[in-house]
Write an enzyme that holds these catalytic residues in place. Structure first.
Site, PDB file in Angstrom:
ATOM      1  N   SER A   1       0.788  -1.224   0.000  1.00 34.49           N
ATOM      2  CA  SER A   1       0.000   0.000   0.000  1.00 34.49           C
ATOM      3  C   SER A   1       0.825   1.281   0.000  1.00 34.49           C
ATOM      4  CB  SER A   1      -0.929   0.010   1.215  1.00 34.49           C
ATOM      5  OG  SER A   1      -0.192  -0.089   2.417  1.00 34.49           O
TER       6      SER A   1
ATOM      7  N   HIS B   1      -5.362  -5.061  -0.349  1.00 37.18           N
ATOM      8  CA  HIS B   1      -5.509  -4.032  -1.383  1.00 37.18           C
ATOM      9  C   HIS B   1      -5.726  -4.611  -2.777  1.00 37.18           C
ATOM     10  CE1 HIS B   1      -4.486  -0.341   0.902  1.00 37.18           C
ATOM     11  NE2 HIS B   1      -3.833  -1.196   1.674  1.00 37.18           N
TER      12      HIS B   1
ATOM     13  N   LYS C   1     -12.052  -2.334   1.679  1.00 36.23           N
ATOM     14  CA  LYS C   1     -11.618  -1.527   0.548  1.00 36.23           C
ATOM     15  C   LYS C   1     -12.513  -1.714  -0.674  1.00 36.23           C
ATOM     16  CE  LYS C   1      -7.036  -1.688   2.525  1.00 36.23           C
ATOM     17  NZ  LYS C   1      -7.477  -2.363   3.767  1.00 36.23           N
TER      18      LYS C   1
END
Length: 572
Positions: A328, A356, A388
């Protein structure tokens, strides 16, 4: 950064890539290497769509079905020197201000020992607070900005001012509306208060309520939890899956259940704090290999097998490799085909964190395994989060049925944590069905495609403007290097003046000379929004085009000696 190289593909486009084991020249110079041709990509889009292409080194030849493009650049020497000078000036004046605070000339707002406890063992570590009160506090207004809307493509910010140089904040009662959101992890745009997912969550809330008030093993196991876990397993292509109420705890509480004393954990140097904490709590021996460097990983695997445990030299009970799908802070994608090849060769276990990457990579949005076209069964532990791409909360672990049955009875997070909230569970179910196409529409597939297009477009625009950006071409996490400490706060403030919300990151979250702004691309972003972020104000207002390498903005931040200017250069 660390390791980088460049090459020119057959189509004439120049790409920078990481080649394991090869160090770059100093001051950002990038060496040239040969390009290896591979078979056709596993999936392609029309010419007006995004093309997934990569460049990879010789060590991965034959493991990739397409090239593997990643760009990193070592900090230029002049920039590094100026950055260290900036931190040096801040440190000197920090000690001066601490001297004034000790003599009660300047007020100190940080946590300090009470006078009657002066002879006690210190509760607060004063030296560690030095950075907070003298460096971080200067640019504290760049973080923790409260929003009062859905964190979609645009957000509304609560306006605040500080009467005492960021020690405290007062709210004016005004709202800054329509700020382009370039900081949320809302990759597929499911963080919304209208539409199919929001309606489904609202309906479940009316039936089940908001809280469960129990653990899964007691009275908190709902039918929606069971349906969600079956859907997650189907989505990932694994035998079984289980969900947890917190993504951070999914790593920190489950790794200790899988390894312990006498086990070895090989961790990528850029792994998330939750992976690091989980590894430390496990009591296992931890060794760190260089980021995405397969030579470093293989050497550690070989040494672990040859030498065994320290002192006794007995074989390790278990060797676990910890990696992430997308890192990230770097925008880098794990070299998963090579990692899997090594773990098979040396009979280790692989723990993959797809926080992610799940939903954000692959033609079906199924993460980095889907992105490389690999078999999910080759990954022993598939971890990810719902916070996310799914616009919800919590995390999951997927894998073999035996693994999940073991975790259900041995994981602290599974045994002691409260169950996930029903509307959150329904948000996960609805968004996942949407991505899989089980809602009867192509909305999910279109969003996955839109995210890939937005990512490629935004990265190309920043590159054309002359900025140094890190990471893989297909990564929706786009770090843009700022380097100098004065740029951190100045960049965030100047972008907010233009109604653009960005995340700026500095030490200790990054190396001290690699401060950056991090953009997170979303499928909800339109081309006009991305153009607003990347087109300089003078061009957006149809003003005359400035000369090449002209300075458009001068950022000034007082460092105690006065205003020290730092420049932001746009290239045309």
């Amino acid at each position: 950064m660390t390791e980088s190289s460049a090459n020119k593909p057959a189509n004439g486009q120049v790409c920078h890539r990481v080649k394991n084991g090869v160090k770059p020249g100093r001051n950002g110079f990038i060496k040239n290497h040969h390009h290896y041709h591979h078979q056709q990509p596993m999936y392609c889009y029309p010419e007006d769509k995004v093309q997934h292409t990569t460049c990879n080194g010789s060590s991965g030849l034959g493991l990739y079905s397409r090239p593997f493009i990643e760009s990193f650049e070592e900090t230029p020497m002049l920039v590094a020197v100026l950055t260290y000078m900036g931190y040096g000036i801040l440190t000197i004046f920090g000690y001066l201000r601490d001297f004034l605070r000790d003599w009660k000339i300047e007020r100190c707002h940080v946590a300090r020992e009470r006078e009657e406890q002066r002879d006690f063992v210190p509760l607060y570590q004063d030296f560690e607070n030095f950075y907070t009160r003298n460096l971080y506090m200067r640019i504290r207004d760049s973080w923790n900005r409260p929003i009062c809307s859905v964190p979609g493509a645009k957000v509304d910010l609560v306006e605040r001012v500080s009467p005492d140089y960021n020690w405290t904040f007062d709210y004016t009662g005004k709202v800054v509306e329509g700020v382009i959101n370039m900081g949320s992890y809302n990759y597929l745009g499911f963080a919304e208060n209208t539409g199919y997912c929001a309606d489904a969550s609202a309906e479940v809330t009316m039936k089940y309520g908001v809280g469960v008030a129990s653990t899964r093993q007691e009275m908190g196991n709902l039918d929606r939890h069971e349906e969600m876990e079956e859907l997650v397993a189907k989505f990932l292509g694994v035998e079984s899956a289980m969900a947890f109420g917190m993504g951070f705890a999914t790593n920190s509480m489950n790794i200790p259940a899988l390894t312990g004393k006498g086990c070895l954990i090989l961790s990528d140097e850029l792994n998330h704090a939750s992976l690091v904490l989980g590894a430390r709590l496990s009591g296992s021996t931890i060794r760190v290999f260089k980021h995405n460097n397969m030579q470093s990983l293989e050497k550690m695997l070989r040494d672990a097998i040859v030498h065994g445990q320290p002192r006794t030299h007995r074989p390790w009970k278990k060797i676990l490799i910890l990696v992430e799908g997308i890192y990230s802070m770097e925008g880098s994608i794990v070299r998963l085909p090579e990692v899997i090849a090594l773990k098979k060769r040396y009979r280790a276990y692989l723990y993959l964190d797809e926080a992610h990457s799940i939903g954000a990579l692959g033609p079906g949005g199924r993460g980095v395994v889907d992105y490389f076209g690999l078999d999910p069964r080759d990954v022993d532990v598939m971890m990810g989060t719902f916070t996310k791409s799914f616009g919800a909360a919590g995390g999951y672990i997927g894998g073999r049925k035996e693994l999940l049955e073991y975790l259900r009875s041995h994981s602290h997070s599974a045994v002691y944590a409260a169950s996930m909230s029903p509307p959150v569970v329904e948000q996960i179910i609805a968004s996942m069905k949407c991505i899989m196409g089980e809602d009867g529409t192509t909305l999910g597939r279109d969003r996955v495609q839109q995210l890939a297009e937005n990512t490629l477009y935004f990265r190309r625009r920043l590159t054309e403007m002359g900025f140094i950006i890190y990471g893989n071409n297909d990564s929706p996490v786009v770090p843009m290097m700022l380097y100098m400490p004065a740029k951190i706060g100045a960049f965030g403030r100047e972008m907010l003046k233009r109604n653009i919300g960005v995340v700026v990151v500095g030490f200790p979250a990054t190396p001290i000379i690699e401060s950056r702004a991090r953009f997170c691309i979303s499928a909800a972003h339109t081309k006009d929004m991305l153009d607003t972020v990347t087109i300089p104000p003078c061009l957006a207002q149809n003003e005359p085009k400035p000369p090449f390498d002209v300075t458009l903005s001068v950022f000034t931040l007082s460092l105690g000696l006065g205003g020290i200017p730092y420049f932001m250069i746009y290239r045309y």
